[in-house]
Design a protein around this motif. Structure first.
Motif, PDB file in Angstrom:
ATOM      1  N   LEU A   1      -6.005  29.180 -18.441  1.00  0.00           N
ATOM      2  CA  LEU A   1      -4.659  28.741 -18.884  1.00  0.00           C
ATOM      3  C   LEU A   1      -4.316  29.163 -20.251  1.00  0.00           C
ATOM      4  CD1 LEU A   1      -4.992  24.931 -17.896  1.00  0.00           C
ATOM      5  CD2 LEU A   1      -3.217  26.503 -17.104  1.00  0.00           C
TER       6      LEU A   1
ATOM      7  N   THR B   1      -2.422  21.764 -11.744  1.00  0.00           N
ATOM      8  CA  THR B   1      -3.170  22.927 -12.685  1.00  0.00           C
ATOM      9  C   THR B   1      -4.549  22.529 -12.716  1.00  0.00           C
ATOM     10  OG1 THR B   1      -0.935  23.293 -13.633  1.00  0.00           O
ATOM     11  CG2 THR B   1      -2.983  24.132 -14.700  1.00  0.00           C
TER      12      THR B   1
ATOM     13  N   GLU C   1     -11.339  27.977 -16.294  1.00  0.00           N
ATOM     14  CA  GLU C   1      -9.832  27.289 -16.130  1.00  0.00           C
ATOM     15  C   GLU C   1      -9.052  27.261 -17.283  1.00  0.00           C
ATOM     16  OE1 GLU C   1     -10.727  24.539 -12.531  1.00  0.00           O
ATOM     17  OE2 GLU C   1      -9.414  23.798 -14.010  1.00  0.00           O
TER      18      GLU C   1
END
Ligand SMILES: Nc1ncnc2c1ncn2[C@@H]1O[C@H](COP(=O)(O)OP(=O)(O)OP(=O)(O)O)[C@@H](O)[C@H]1O
Ligand SMILES: [Mg+2]
Length: 267
Positions: free
Chosen positions: A195, A136, A191
């Motif tokens: 998320l 991730t 990011e």
């Protein structure tokens, strides 16, 4: 990875976090100084709240209270209906100083696994969970490296992965990208935003950088110093997904930028 499932909107409009009349006084007697004075606000589940304010206005102190690392002098903090009176697995904090947050004698994989050890996750699950988190955060190729072998941006990714390992419902971030160059910072902003929205994580994000606050936030709270207090609580309704070029050129973004700049200059 085993973060919470996503919700369609990313914001279920139910209060997750509330601060009621929070004050913090450091020192006693003649030396007593009110650092934070009667701050109240709440954050909805899945909301991304950014807090901006001048150096010394009490941002880190506020975040430490939300994490349960410091108790307020007066007032009440609650998360998902329960009083915050100490650290919890549900609340994770990303510190600004990633250099000191990582253990230098542990590899990337071992640093990420630290949280799993702390919370008693069975050892047989570690490898798979660490691998998923590394994937991730774009760290799969660096699992066996040590912190000193990584760039600043990579080290901060490790710290974020370690926080995500505890499946937090609340992510507290204290100027996490302040020491990074602009390109690395923008990549990590996107990011974290992706998320948080994907997992409906509630985020409280502290920054000096008003453009970062407006880019990331569903809301921006502007603090003034001496004592720390709320000047304005501003909803940011710019649509998602946000884009580093087009969002920053959006007339709404520029209007917020002018407004927040004026508030910070005035305090
Ligand atoms: N444990 C402590 N004891 C005494 N004073 C403290 C303590 N922690 C913080 N302070 C004081 O509280 C004030 C706010 O500190 P804090 O670190 O919360 O500010 P900040 O807004 O995060 O600043 P920066 O943007 O520079 O990180 C400062 O004047 C600091 O000296
Ligand atoms: Mg600080």
């Amino acid at each position: 990875m085993t973060l919470q499932p996503s919700s369609a909107s990313g914001n279920d409009a139910q209060p997750a976090l509330s601060m009621e009349n929070i004050s913090m006084v450091f020192g006693e007697g003649d030396a007593a100084k009110t650092i934070i004075n009667e701050i109240s606000f709440s954050v909805s589940k899945g909301e991304f709240l950014c807090i901006v304010g001048a150096s010394g206005c009490g941002k880190t102190t506020l975040l430490r209270m939300l994490c349960g690392l410091t108790a307020p002098t007066s007032g009440e903090i609650a998360f998902t209906g329960e009083k915050v009176c100490g650290p919890s697995r549900d609340r994770a904090m990303v510190f600004q100083d990633y250099g000191r947050a990582l253990l230098p004698w542990r590899t990337v994989a071992q640093n990420i696994a630290l949280t799993l050890e702390t919370f008693g996750v069975p050892k047989r699950e570690h490898r798979q969970r660490v691998a998923a988190l590394a994937d991730t955060m774009g760290l799969s190729h660096a699992l066996e490296q040590y912190p000193h072998q990584l760039s600043g941006g990579m080290q901060q990714r490790v710290q974020i992965a370690r926080c995500l390992a505890q499946d937090p419902k609340l992510l507290l971030m204290d100027e996490p990208f302040g020491a990074l160059d602009a390109i690395t910072r923008q990549g990590l902003q996107d990011e974290v935003l992706r998320l948080a929205k994907k997992n409906s994580t509630t985020v409280v994000f502290i920054t000096h950088d008003l453009e970062e606050a407006i880019y990331l936030g569903d809301r921006v709270i502007v603090l003034a110093a001496n004592p720390g207090r709320i000047v304005e609580d501003i909803p940011i309704t710019i649509s998602h997904p946000r884009n580093q070029l087009t969002t920053r050129e959006d007339p709404q973004f520029l209007a917020h930028r002018h407004h927040v700049f004026g508030l910070l200059e005035g305090h």
